[in-house]
Motif scaffolding. Structure first.
Motif, PDB file in Angstrom:
ATOM      1  N   ALA A 250      -6.986   5.601   3.494  1.00  0.00           N
ATOM      2  CA  ALA A 250      -7.392   7.006   3.506  1.00  0.00           C
ATOM      3  C   ALA A 250      -6.252   7.897   3.996  1.00  0.00           C
ATOM      4  N   ALA A 251      -5.544   7.462   5.022  1.00  0.00           N
ATOM      5  CA  ALA A 251      -4.434   8.251   5.555  1.00  0.00           C
ATOM      6  C   ALA A 251      -3.291   8.360   4.548  1.00  0.00           C
ATOM      7  N   LEU A 252      -3.020   7.287   3.833  1.00  0.00           N
ATOM      8  CA  LEU A 252      -1.966   7.321   2.816  1.00  0.00           C
ATOM      9  C   LEU A 252      -2.318   8.303   1.704  1.00  0.00           C
ATOM     10  N   ALA A 253      -3.563   8.272   1.259  1.00  0.00           N
ATOM     11  CA  ALA A 253      -3.996   9.200   0.209  1.00  0.00           C
ATOM     12  C   ALA A 253      -3.915  10.645   0.706  1.00  0.00           C
ATOM     13  N   LEU A 254      -4.392  10.886   1.899  1.00  0.00           N
ATOM     14  CA  LEU A 254      -4.391  12.231   2.462  1.00  0.00           C
ATOM     15  C   LEU A 254      -2.961  12.745   2.651  1.00  0.00           C
ATOM     16  N   ALA A 255      -2.069  11.903   3.155  1.00  0.00           N
ATOM     17  CA  ALA A 255      -0.683  12.313   3.393  1.00  0.00           C
ATOM     18  C   ALA A 255       0.022  12.701   2.097  1.00  0.00           C
ATOM     19  N   ARG A 256      -0.413  12.131   0.997  1.00  0.00           N
ATOM     20  CA  ARG A 256       0.182  12.440  -0.308  1.00  0.00           C
ATOM     21  C   ARG A 256      -0.635  13.468  -1.090  1.00  0.00           C
ATOM     22  N   HIS A 257      -1.617  14.019  -0.411  1.00  0.00           N
ATOM     23  CA  HIS A 257      -2.504  15.031  -0.995  1.00  0.00           C
ATOM     24  C   HIS A 257      -3.140  14.515  -2.292  1.00  0.00           C
ATOM     25  N   LEU A 258      -3.637  13.283  -2.230  1.00  0.00           N
ATOM     26  CA  LEU A 258      -4.318  12.674  -3.378  1.00  0.00           C
ATOM     27  C   LEU A 258      -5.794  12.496  -3.044  1.00  0.00           C
ATOM     28  N   PRO A 259      -6.665  13.332  -3.583  1.00  0.00           N
ATOM     29  CA  PRO A 259      -8.097  13.079  -3.413  1.00  0.00           C
ATOM     30  C   PRO A 259      -8.404  11.672  -3.921  1.00  0.00           C
ATOM     31  N   SER A 260      -9.207  10.936  -3.161  1.00  0.00           N
ATOM     32  CA  SER A 260      -9.440   9.532  -3.511  1.00  0.00           C
ATOM     33  C   SER A 260     -10.924   9.220  -3.668  1.00  0.00           C
ATOM     34  N   ILE A 261     -11.192   8.373  -4.643  1.00  0.00           N
ATOM     35  CA  ILE A 261     -12.548   7.860  -4.819  1.00  0.00           C
ATOM     36  C   ILE A 261     -12.480   6.354  -4.606  1.00  0.00           C
TER      37      ILE A 261
ATOM     38  N   LEU B  13       0.801  -1.222   0.000  1.00  0.00           N
ATOM     39  CA  LEU B  13       0.000   0.000   0.000  1.00  0.00           C
ATOM     40  C   LEU B  13       0.840   1.282   0.000  1.00  0.00           C
ATOM     41  N   THR B  14       1.796   1.368   0.894  1.00  0.00           N
ATOM     42  CA  THR B  14       2.596   2.596   0.997  1.00  0.00           C
ATOM     43  C   THR B  14       3.332   2.869  -0.309  1.00  0.00           C
ATOM     44  N   SER B  15       3.976   1.858  -0.858  1.00  0.00           N
ATOM     45  CA  SER B  15       4.718   2.079  -2.104  1.00  0.00           C
ATOM     46  C   SER B  15       3.776   2.402  -3.260  1.00  0.00           C
TER      47      SER B  15
END
Length: 169
Positions: free
Chosen positions: A79-90, A48-50
């Motif tokens: 959700a936290a990974l997306a937010l930390a990378r400033h990636l809005p997620s669907i 996930l992180t990578s």
């Protein structure tokens, strides 16, 4: 919600039945919307992180996350990974939005579970499974997380909020 969106990461696993077909539909629809895709296959939670790092490094401005059964319990981490990378997620399911994803559009799980119970009831009453119809979802839900939108500095239009079945504040 994201004017000027040009590149979207699609983070997905082939291990979940149906994801290949869904990815195919996304890939087919992207050119009509002038969206370039960055497909990123994942093999499990350790990836996930990578996957999110690769998505961000690719220049993706948002992410589509297609969950699978093995990752369903990792919703908050996703959700936290997306937010930390400033990636809005669907996402596919509203429960992922409740756990911090930006938005989802997918089958209503409550309806799906009710239909599954009805089919199980029919089988327990003697119906042969082969005689039961294959059912596709008939109700889909749109969910939006306003707290996540604010953290990403994403403005959610009133038109989307009016259509949303769930708004998490």
């Amino acid at each position: 919600m994201l004017p000027g969106l040009k590149r979207v990461a699609v983070i997905w696993s082939r291990d979940f039945a149906g994801n290949s077909a869904i990815f195919g539909a996304i890939r087919a629809a992207a050119p009509a919307h002038r969206i370039e895709l960055f497909p990123r296959l994942i093999r499990g939670a350790d990836d996930l992180t990578s996957a999110f790092d690769d998505a961000k490094a690719s220049g993706a401005q948002a992410a589509i996350f297609m969950t699978d059964n093995a990752l369903a319990g990792r919703r908050k981490e996703v959700a936290a990974l997306a937010l930390a990378r400033h990636l809005p997620s669907i996402h596919s399911f509203d429960i992922e939005v409740e756990d911090g994803g930006l938005m989802s559009y997918g089958p209503d799980l409550d309806e799906s579970y009710r239909r599954a119970a009805a089919l199980a009831d029919a089988i327990l009453k003697g119906a042969r499974p082969a005689d039961l119809p294959v059912e596709e979802p008939t109700r889909f839900t749109l969910a939006v997380n306003l707290k996540t939108a604010a953290a990403l500095n994403v403005m959610v239009s009133p038109a989307i909020l009016v259509r949303a079945d769930k708004v998490i504040e």
